[in-house]
Enzyme design. Structure first.
Site, PDB file in Angstrom:
ATOM      1  N   PRO A  86       0.853  -1.187   0.000  1.00 24.31           N
ATOM      2  CA  PRO A  86       0.000   0.000   0.000  1.00 24.31           C
ATOM      3  C   PRO A  86       0.891   1.240   0.000  1.00 24.31           C
ATOM      4  CG  PRO A  86      -0.470  -1.423   1.888  1.00 24.31           C
ATOM      5  CD  PRO A  86       0.714  -1.973   1.198  1.00 24.31           C
ATOM      6  N   HIS A  87       0.560   2.208  -0.822  1.00 25.43           N
ATOM      7  CA  HIS A  87       1.391   3.399  -0.931  1.00 25.43           C
ATOM      8  C   HIS A  87       0.542   4.602  -1.324  1.00 25.43           C
ATOM      9  CE1 HIS A  87       1.189   1.459  -4.869  1.00 25.43           C
ATOM     10  NE2 HIS A  87       1.235   2.668  -5.371  1.00 25.43           N
TER      11      HIS A  87
END
Length: 151
Positions: free
Chosen positions: A65-66
């Site tokens: 996740p970013h």
């Protein structure tokens, strides 16, 4: 970009209870906020908004996740080893048990892409993934992630 430049022992967590994708993203926001000046809700909302564009679960039990954050001044990473697998809507349909979170400054587009590429290449190594899964504690997890293969 070396992983040890963005990941610290304080942001490495072993045997984390996951539950669900949303719950993990919320937990990530809270954990990062405890060790940085970043806001937990802003982290959660930004990660959730990014997930709505498409899952960051890229296969083999890994998710990255970013997002970009206005209040973020330098790249921040966090590594979570989950105590049990969760559904992350991954590309290969496999559940996720290793999560590397990446938060970058809003203007850091090229840096963001370079770090994601480095992380994806490292986490695509089966031996590394298995070593991370076997890590008995956060300190070992951190050492494997930053020391293996010169990261």
């Amino acid at each position: 970009m070396l992983i040890k430049q963005i990941l610290s022992p304080e942001l490495t967590f072993a045997s984390v209870d996951g539950g669900s994708k949303k719950r993990v993203l919320e937990l990530i926001g809270n954990l990062i906020a405890q060790h940085t000046p970043l806001d937990a809700d802003a982290i959660y909302e930004s990660l959730l908004a990014r997930e709505k564009l498409g899952s960051t679960g890229f296969g083999n039990g890994i998710a990255i996740p970013h997002c970009r954050l206005e209040q973020c001044t330098e790249a921040v990473g966090a590594l979570l080893q989950l105590s049990s697998e969760i559904d992350f809507d991954s590309l290969d349909g496999a559940p996720v048990d290793l999560i590397f979170v990446l938060l970058v400054p809003h203007e850091a587009t090229e840096q963001h892409l370079q770090i994601l590429k480095t992380l994806a290449e490292r986490l695509d190594q089966e031996e590394l993934r298995e070593a991370l899964r076997r890590a008995p504690d956060a300190q070992t997890l951190y050492q494997i992630m930053v020391n293996d293969s010169g990261a």
